[in-house]
Design a protein around this motif. Structure first.
Motif, PDB file in Angstrom:
ATOM      1  N   ARG A   1      77.494  16.246  45.356  1.00 37.61           N
ATOM      2  CA  ARG A   1      77.718  16.268  46.811  1.00 37.61           C
ATOM      3  C   ARG A   1      76.724  15.343  47.518  1.00 37.61           C
ATOM      4  O   ARG A   1      77.094  14.615  48.446  1.00 37.61           O
TER       5      ARG A   1
ATOM      6  N   GLU B   1      77.850  11.805  47.013  1.00 37.21           N
ATOM      7  CA  GLU B   1      79.012  11.463  47.840  1.00 37.21           C
ATOM      8  C   GLU B   1      78.616  11.280  49.304  1.00 37.21           C
ATOM      9  O   GLU B   1      79.010  10.296  49.943  1.00 37.21           O
ATOM     10  N   LEU B   2      77.839  12.216  49.846  1.00 41.33           N
ATOM     11  CA  LEU B   2      77.431  12.112  51.254  1.00 41.33           C
ATOM     12  C   LEU B   2      76.605  10.853  51.496  1.00 41.33           C
ATOM     13  O   LEU B   2      76.813  10.147  52.490  1.00 41.33           O
TER      14      LEU B   2
ATOM     15  N   ARG C   1      84.629   5.439  49.894  1.00 44.62           N
ATOM     16  CA  ARG C   1      83.678   6.526  49.690  1.00 44.62           C
ATOM     17  C   ARG C   1      84.194   7.835  50.288  1.00 44.62           C
ATOM     18  O   ARG C   1      83.937   8.908  49.753  1.00 44.62           O
ATOM     19  N   CYS C   2      84.928   7.768  51.395  1.00 42.91           N
ATOM     20  CA  CYS C   2      85.548   8.983  51.941  1.00 42.91           C
ATOM     21  C   CYS C   2      86.609   9.509  50.988  1.00 42.91           C
ATOM     22  O   CYS C   2      86.709  10.717  50.748  1.00 42.91           O
TER      23      CYS C   2
ATOM     24  N   SER D   1      86.662   9.203  47.777  1.00 42.43           N
ATOM     25  CA  SER D   1      85.948   9.833  46.665  1.00 42.43           C
ATOM     26  C   SER D   1      85.353  11.172  47.093  1.00 42.43           C
ATOM     27  O   SER D   1      85.484  12.174  46.383  1.00 42.43           O
ATOM     28  N   ALA D   2      84.692  11.201  48.243  1.00 36.68           N
ATOM     29  CA  ALA D   2      84.039  12.429  48.707  1.00 36.68           C
ATOM     30  C   ALA D   2      85.053  13.547  48.916  1.00 36.68           C
ATOM     31  O   ALA D   2      84.826  14.688  48.492  1.00 36.68           O
TER      32      ALA D   2
ATOM     33  N   LYS E   1      86.204  15.032  45.770  1.00 33.07           N
ATOM     34  CA  LYS E   1      85.177  15.798  45.056  1.00 33.07           C
ATOM     35  C   LYS E   1      84.654  16.975  45.869  1.00 33.07           C
ATOM     36  O   LYS E   1      83.560  17.481  45.597  1.00 33.07           O
TER      37      LYS E   1
ATOM     38  N   VAL F   1      83.958  17.398  49.286  1.00 30.34           N
ATOM     39  CA  VAL F   1      83.312  17.273  50.594  1.00 30.34           C
ATOM     40  C   VAL F   1      84.418  17.405  51.635  1.00 30.34           C
ATOM     41  O   VAL F   1      85.477  16.796  51.502  1.00 30.34           O
TER      42      VAL F   1
ATOM     43  N   LEU G   1      82.301  15.091  56.735  1.00 32.04           N
ATOM     44  CA  LEU G   1      82.292  13.640  56.935  1.00 32.04           C
ATOM     45  C   LEU G   1      82.209  13.298  58.419  1.00 32.04           C
ATOM     46  O   LEU G   1      81.520  12.344  58.805  1.00 32.04           O
TER      47      LEU G   1
END
Length: 194
Positions: free
Chosen positions: A63, A66-67, A85-86, A88-89, A92, A94, A99
């Motif tokens: 986490r 990702e953040l 990246r959003c 992916s986050a 996973k 998030v 976000l």
């Protein structure tokens, strides 16, 4: 328009093709980053395993990875990396609300460790390039470095700094290349912050 031409499938070097096809199977499409890198035969075969090793599971909490990766993309004002990246986050775990808070700079709901990681990410992304060696050999303030050392194990710190460095490099690559989005738009509140 992208800075370099995106290589067509027919022109992908045979050395790179198996990994590019594996990536395509994972994402359901060929990504613009890959097609740009394919201009340099053989580079992709090093690139993708390295990105997976740095951004994938390890000692550092996923986490946090990702953040901080999303945060790097926001700090560098890169819509393409922010989209990736959003994606992916969210995949996973998030939340979109997390976000949105990240994009707004509202870190209060994040854990103390996540908040520290975001402060360190800001230092590594924004402060470090502006800090001369005369002012600080590391480019990061001693108080923040002390807090980071106290909160993260050495293996976590290696992953952390490598991850932030990777996303800084890729975000700058993506932004200068000016790729069209290939994984969709980031959440609207995040997109507005780019």
């Amino acid at each position: 328009m992208a800075l370099v031409p995106l290589v067509t499938r027919e022109l992908i070097d045979p050395t790179d093709l198996p990994l590019i096809e594996a990536g395509e199977a994972s994402f359901g499409k060929l990504l613009n980053t890959w097609l740009a890198i394919a201009n340099c035969p053989g580079m992709f075969t090093t690139y993708l395993p390295f990105v997976r090793a740095v951004s994938g599971p390890g000692e550092l909490d996923q986490r946090i990875k990702e953040l901080t990766a999303v945060y790097v993309s926001l700090l560098n004002h890169c819509r393409y990396t922010t989209s990736h990246r959003c994606y992916s986050a969210l995949a996973k775990g998030v939340s979109e609300a997390d976000l949105e808070r990240l994009a707004a700079g509202d870190f209060a709901s994040f854990t103390s460790r996540e908040q520290l990681a975001l402060r360190f990410t800001h230092a590594l992304t924004v402060d470090l390039p502006l800090t001369s060696r005369d002012d600080s050999a590391t480019g990061v303030g001693p108080e923040l470095l002390s807090q980071v050392r106290d909160s993260f194990e050495p293996r976590e710190l290696v992953e952390f700094v490598m991850s932030v460095g990777l996303w800084n490099a890729l975000t700058r690559f993506h932004r200068v290349m000016d790729f069209d989005l290939d994984l969709g738009e980031p959440p609207s509140a995040v997109d507005a912050a780019v």
